[in-house]
Every structure is written in C-alpha cells, then in structure tokens.
Enzyme design. Structure first.
Site, PDB file in Angstrom:
ATOM      1  N   GLY A  11       0.818  -1.206   0.000  1.00 27.24           N
ATOM      2  CA  GLY A  11       0.000   0.000   0.000  1.00 27.24           C
ATOM      3  C   GLY A  11       0.848   1.251   0.000  1.00 27.24           C
ATOM      4  O   GLY A  11       1.886   1.306   0.649  1.00 27.24           O
ATOM      5  N   ARG A  25      19.592  10.476  -3.588  1.00 23.22           N
ATOM      6  CA  ARG A  25      20.579  11.551  -3.445  1.00 23.22           C
ATOM      7  C   ARG A  25      21.726  11.166  -2.523  1.00 23.22           C
ATOM      8  O   ARG A  25      22.868  11.577  -2.752  1.00 23.22           O
ATOM      9  CB  ARG A  25      19.876  12.823  -2.979  1.00 23.22           C
ATOM     10  CG  ARG A  25      18.909  13.333  -4.045  1.00 23.22           C
ATOM     11  CD  ARG A  25      18.546  14.783  -3.899  1.00 23.22           C
ATOM     12  NE  ARG A  25      17.888  15.272  -5.112  1.00 23.22           N
ATOM     13  CZ  ARG A  25      17.493  16.513  -5.292  1.00 23.22           C
ATOM     14  NH1 ARG A  25      17.673  17.415  -4.335  1.00 23.22           N
ATOM     15  NH2 ARG A  25      16.926  16.886  -6.435  1.00 23.22           N
ATOM     16  N   ARG A  72       0.911  -5.201  -5.519  1.00 21.26           N
ATOM     17  CA  ARG A  72       1.065  -6.432  -4.743  1.00 21.26           C
ATOM     18  C   ARG A  72       1.360  -7.548  -5.733  1.00 21.26           C
ATOM     19  O   ARG A  72       0.812  -7.590  -6.830  1.00 21.26           O
ATOM     20  CB  ARG A  72      -0.185  -6.712  -3.915  1.00 21.26           C
ATOM     21  CG  ARG A  72      -0.533  -5.539  -2.992  1.00 21.26           C
ATOM     22  CD  ARG A  72      -1.639  -5.874  -2.012  1.00 21.26           C
ATOM     23  NE  ARG A  72      -2.106  -4.687  -1.308  1.00 21.26           N
ATOM     24  CZ  ARG A  72      -1.515  -4.153  -0.256  1.00 21.26           C
ATOM     25  NH1 ARG A  72      -0.414  -4.711   0.222  1.00 21.26           N
ATOM     26  NH2 ARG A  72      -2.021  -3.072   0.331  1.00 21.26           N
ATOM     27  N   ASP A 103       4.951  -4.947   6.280  1.00 19.44           N
ATOM     28  CA  ASP A 103       5.362  -6.285   6.688  1.00 19.44           C
ATOM     29  C   ASP A 103       5.528  -7.233   5.505  1.00 19.44           C
ATOM     30  O   ASP A 103       6.524  -7.951   5.400  1.00 19.44           O
ATOM     31  CB  ASP A 103       4.325  -6.832   7.678  1.00 19.44           C
ATOM     32  CG  ASP A 103       4.671  -8.220   8.184  1.00 19.44           C
ATOM     33  OD1 ASP A 103       5.499  -8.326   9.106  1.00 19.44           O
ATOM     34  OD2 ASP A 103       4.121  -9.212   7.662  1.00 19.44           O
ATOM     35  N   GLY A 104       4.562  -7.244   4.589  1.00 17.90           N
ATOM     36  CA  GLY A 104       4.659  -8.129   3.435  1.00 17.90           C
ATOM     37  C   GLY A 104       5.850  -7.802   2.555  1.00 17.90           C
ATOM     38  O   GLY A 104       6.530  -8.700   2.045  1.00 17.90           O
ATOM     39  N   THR A 125       4.117   2.637   5.808  1.00 16.60           N
ATOM     40  CA  THR A 125       2.713   2.234   5.873  1.00 16.60           C
ATOM     41  C   THR A 125       1.965   3.171   6.802  1.00 16.60           C
ATOM     42  O   THR A 125       2.491   3.542   7.858  1.00 16.60           O
ATOM     43  CB  THR A 125       2.553   0.785   6.379  1.00 16.60           C
ATOM     44  OG1 THR A 125       1.173   0.531   6.693  1.00 16.60           O
ATOM     45  CG2 THR A 125       3.387   0.524   7.610  1.00 16.60           C
ATOM     46  N   ASP A 127      -0.460   2.372   8.565  1.00 22.81           N
ATOM     47  CA  ASP A 127      -1.044   1.607   9.670  1.00 22.81           C
ATOM     48  C   ASP A 127      -0.239   1.663  10.961  1.00 22.81           C
ATOM     49  O   ASP A 127      -0.769   1.375  12.038  1.00 22.81           O
ATOM     50  CB  ASP A 127      -1.216   0.145   9.258  1.00 22.81           C
ATOM     51  CG  ASP A 127      -2.088  -0.020   8.028  1.00 22.81           C
ATOM     52  OD1 ASP A 127      -2.969   0.822   7.822  1.00 22.81           O
ATOM     53  OD2 ASP A 127      -1.880  -0.992   7.273  1.00 22.81           O
ATOM     54  N   ASP A 129       1.939  -0.376  12.040  1.00 19.47           N
ATOM     55  CA  ASP A 129       1.781  -1.712  12.630  1.00 19.47           C
ATOM     56  C   ASP A 129       3.052  -2.556  12.579  1.00 19.47           C
ATOM     57  O   ASP A 129       2.986  -3.795  12.591  1.00 19.47           O
ATOM     58  CB  ASP A 129       0.650  -2.456  11.925  1.00 19.47           C
ATOM     59  CG  ASP A 129       0.887  -2.638  10.425  1.00 19.47           C
ATOM     60  OD1 ASP A 129       1.847  -2.037   9.885  1.00 19.47           O
ATOM     61  OD2 ASP A 129       0.116  -3.375   9.783  1.00 19.47           O
ATOM     62  N   MET A 169      -8.935   3.718   8.666  1.00 20.12           N
ATOM     63  CA  MET A 169      -8.120   2.585   8.226  1.00 20.12           C
ATOM     64  C   MET A 169      -7.143   2.164   9.327  1.00 20.12           C
ATOM     65  O   MET A 169      -7.169   2.676  10.435  1.00 20.12           O
ATOM     66  CB  MET A 169      -7.393   2.949   6.928  1.00 20.12           C
ATOM     67  CG  MET A 169      -8.340   3.223   5.767  1.00 20.12           C
ATOM     68  SD  MET A 169      -7.497   3.668   4.227  1.00 20.12           S
ATOM     69  CE  MET A 169      -6.943   2.047   3.699  1.00 20.12           C
ATOM     70  N   ARG A 171      -5.868  -1.434   8.983  1.00 20.81           N
ATOM     71  CA  ARG A 171      -5.821  -2.887   8.829  1.00 20.81           C
ATOM     72  C   ARG A 171      -6.149  -3.541  10.167  1.00 20.81           C
ATOM     73  O   ARG A 171      -7.220  -3.307  10.719  1.00 20.81           O
ATOM     74  CB  ARG A 171      -4.464  -3.331   8.274  1.00 20.81           C
ATOM     75  CG  ARG A 171      -4.524  -4.685   7.583  1.00 20.81           C
ATOM     76  CD  ARG A 171      -3.269  -5.008   6.813  1.00 20.81           C
ATOM     77  NE  ARG A 171      -2.068  -5.008   7.612  1.00 20.81           N
ATOM     78  CZ  ARG A 171      -0.929  -5.577   7.237  1.00 20.81           C
ATOM     79  NH1 ARG A 171      -0.845  -6.172   6.067  1.00 20.81           N
ATOM     80  NH2 ARG A 171       0.124  -5.518   8.001  1.00 20.81           N
ATOM     81  N   GLY A 185     -11.408  14.156  20.066  1.00 24.11           N
ATOM     82  CA  GLY A 185     -12.411  14.189  21.118  1.00 24.11           C
ATOM     83  C   GLY A 185     -13.568  13.233  20.919  1.00 24.11           C
ATOM     84  O   GLY A 185     -14.704  13.520  21.303  1.00 24.11           O
ATOM     85  N   GLU A 222     -10.901  -0.100  11.314  1.00 25.46           N
ATOM     86  CA  GLU A 222     -11.441  -1.095  10.397  1.00 25.46           C
ATOM     87  C   GLU A 222     -11.219  -2.520  10.895  1.00 25.46           C
ATOM     88  O   GLU A 222     -12.001  -3.427  10.577  1.00 25.46           O
ATOM     89  CB  GLU A 222     -10.846  -0.920   8.994  1.00 25.46           C
ATOM     90  CG  GLU A 222      -9.346  -1.156   8.900  1.00 25.46           C
ATOM     91  CD  GLU A 222      -8.841  -1.039   7.460  1.00 25.46           C
ATOM     92  OE1 GLU A 222      -9.678  -1.165   6.537  1.00 25.46           O
ATOM     93  OE2 GLU A 222      -7.643  -0.821   7.264  1.00 25.46           O
ATOM     94  N   ILE A 250      -8.856   8.033   1.278  1.00 19.23           N
ATOM     95  CA  ILE A 250      -8.426   9.426   1.399  1.00 19.23           C
ATOM     96  C   ILE A 250      -7.281   9.547   2.393  1.00 19.23           C
ATOM     97  O   ILE A 250      -6.428  10.433   2.293  1.00 19.23           O
ATOM     98  CB  ILE A 250      -9.609  10.325   1.829  1.00 19.23           C
ATOM     99  CG1 ILE A 250      -9.218  11.798   1.763  1.00 19.23           C
ATOM    100  CG2 ILE A 250     -10.100   9.969   3.239  1.00 19.23           C
ATOM    101  CD1 ILE A 250     -10.385  12.750   2.061  1.00 19.23           C
TER     102      ILE A 250
END
Length: 319
Positions: A11, A25, A72, A103-104, A125, A127, A129, A169, A171, A185, A222, A250
């Site tokens: 992603g 550079r 992918r 990770d992938g 990423t 995420d 994660d 989002m 994952r 909030g 999600e 987005i």
C-alpha cells in the site's frame, strides 16, 4: 558497493517519495549508481529498472503516493518468483536494494537477502503496525488527514444533533483510531486490541444525551468492525439519528506532513549507509528516538501493540 536500487511496495503511504529521494541523493553523493524499480516486486521480476539521477527526484519530497508506483505481487511469494527476481537483479548488476513498504514487503526483501542481494527495509505504511518503530512513514499524515475530516464531521453533527460513526483505516492495528479519537475528542473509540461492548457504547451515548449533549462521534478502526454495522446497531437499539462515514483511501493520499518528510529523509539516507557498510536483511528505523537497524526476523517475531494508555486517557476525557 557500486550499484543499488530502490522500490516501493504494498500500500502507498505519504512520504514514500521523500524516502526514495533520500535514497537516490545519498547514494549519488556517495558515488553509487542508483536504479528505481517500478511497481514493486512485480517490477523486480519483470526488470522494470529505471536509472535515477538528481533530477529524477526533484520536486518530489512534497508529493504523496509513490512516483515509482506500487503493486502487490502474489508470484513473488513463491520460491520460483523470488529466484526469478534475484536473477533479474543480478543480471542488472544491482548489488543492494532498499525496499520501502510494510510487513509483506519486508518478507520479500528478506527472501532476496537470503538469496544474496543485500536488502534494507524502510517502514512505509499508514497503519503504524510494524514493531520497533516510533512511527512508520505515512502514519502522521494519515492521522492528520483523518483529524481534518473528523473536525468537519463534528460541525455537521452539531448542526443536526446527530451521532456519527466514523470508520478509519489501519488494517489490524488500532493506532490511527487511537490517535485520531484522542485528538478529535471522540466519545468512543473501537480498536481490535481492546474488547468492547455495544451496551457500554449505548450507555455512554444515553448518558451524554441526559446531560444535554447534542452530538457524539464514535470512531471505529477497520480491524474492530464495519462502521456500517456499528451504525445500524446503534440506530436500531437507541432510536438516535445515526450517520456513518467511512474515510477510506483518502487517508493514504495527500502531501506528507513535515514529520513524515523528515522521518523518510532520515531513514532513506540511513538505509544507503547500511548497505554501504555491508548490512543486509534489516529494517532501518527510529526506535526510542535513535536510528537503528533491526533484523527482519526480530521484527517479524515481535508483536506490535499500540500505546493503550491513549485509549485509557480518551476514556477518561470522554466522561
């Protein structure tokens, strides 16, 4: 080391272009030849190699997405695909590779390292994660994008005296939801790392209404559930007017924040230095405020958990 390559995989994340720029550079500064690989590991297998120059990465540090494109690649998960990619890299004279992704992507980088191509991974990423990272490239921008949306949703929620369920989002990780929920909030934050009860959420909503609260924001990661399902349940069991917004992709677009540009620049330059020094099979990261190189095996074997003290704090402040 005379010739290296850089690629983005999985992603997309804001800051990937800044990382590519830093790799290119820094390598040129050190006298290396640099090649960009288009479309991730698919491009590795197909030999989509593009010579990179100073001009190749001009006017890119502020751009979202990835100019090298990403994809992918299921065939690369096989031994045959990995061997094919290795042979393509060797044929092109590429001695080292910087892989920017999650990770992938790191598993693919590790496979090439074991075959004999020096590889360094950069955590890119939204995420957040990946273990042993203070933050991944793209996370800060995604959080700020979601916060801007939450602030606008709250305006209309107030105007119509509604409850809004907002899905973000991440994952299987709750980091985006935690940071956005606390900063925005939110009255309730639902994340996969903490079990939740719909009855508890309803009680909080009803308690808020009883004290005169005109609107509420429920933030859903999600990985914790579908926003539409949460919204439907609340509507059916409370009688409140509930609207659902799924922010979706987005959050992956837009110009990277200053924080992500700095992080990407630091890690991109550090990755080239690691390759020059003979390192391979490692992730370049900033962990506990320090630039470090962590073995892929260590990264893969360590669970990445968000800072749940943020969850507890958000619960306290949403009283």
């Amino acid at each position: 080391m005379e010739k290296i390559a850089v690629m983005t995989s999985g992603g997309d994340a804001p800051g990937m272009n800044a990382a590519v720029r830093a790799v290119v550079r820094t390598a040129l500064y050190l006298g290396m030849e640099v090649v960009g690989i288009r479309r991730g590991f698919t491009g590795v297998m197909n030999g989509e190699f593009v010579p990179m120059s100073l001009g190749s990465v001009a006017d890119t540090i502020q751009r979202g997405g990835t100019n090298l494109y990403t994809a992918r690649c299921e065939p690369f998960k096989t031994e045959e695909g990995q061997r094919e990619g290795y042979e393509a890299l060797k044929k092109a004279g590429i001695e080292g590779l910087v892989v920017i992704g999650g990770d992938g992507s790191f598993h693919g980088a590790q496979a090439l390292s074991r075959l004999g191509i020096r590889t360094i991974g950069l955590p890119g990423t939204i995420d957040n994660d990946i273990a042993y990272c203070d933050a991944t490239i793209g996370f800060d921008t995604a959080v700020n994008t979601a916060i801007e949306a939450i602030d606008k949703i709250r305006d209309t929620a107030t105007s119509h005296e509604r409850t809004y369920v907002v899905e973000v989002m991440g994952r299987n990780a709750g980091d985006i939801a935690l940071h956005v929920g606390l900063a925005g909030g939110a009255e309730s934050i639902l994340v996969p790392e903490r079990p939740f009860s719909m009855d508890d959420i309803i009680r909080k909503l009803e308690r808020g209404v009883a004290r005169g609260k005109k609107h509420s924001i429920i933030l859903v990661a999600e990985g914790a559930g579908r926003g539409m399902d949460i919204g439907k349940y609340l509507s059916e069991h409370t009688g409140f007017e509930v609207r659902v917004t799924v922010l979706g992709h987005i959050q992956r677009g837009g110009a990277p924040s200053a924080k992500d540009r700095v992080l990407a620049s630091q890690l991109g330059a550090y990755a080239v230095q690691l390759l020059r020094d003979g390192e391979s099979g490692k992730m370049a990261t900033i962990y506990k405020g320090v630039l470090q190189a962590i073995d892929f095996d260590t990264v893969f074997s360590t669970p990445r958990l968000p800072d749940m003290s943020l969850y507890d704090l958000a619960e306290t402040l949403a009283i």
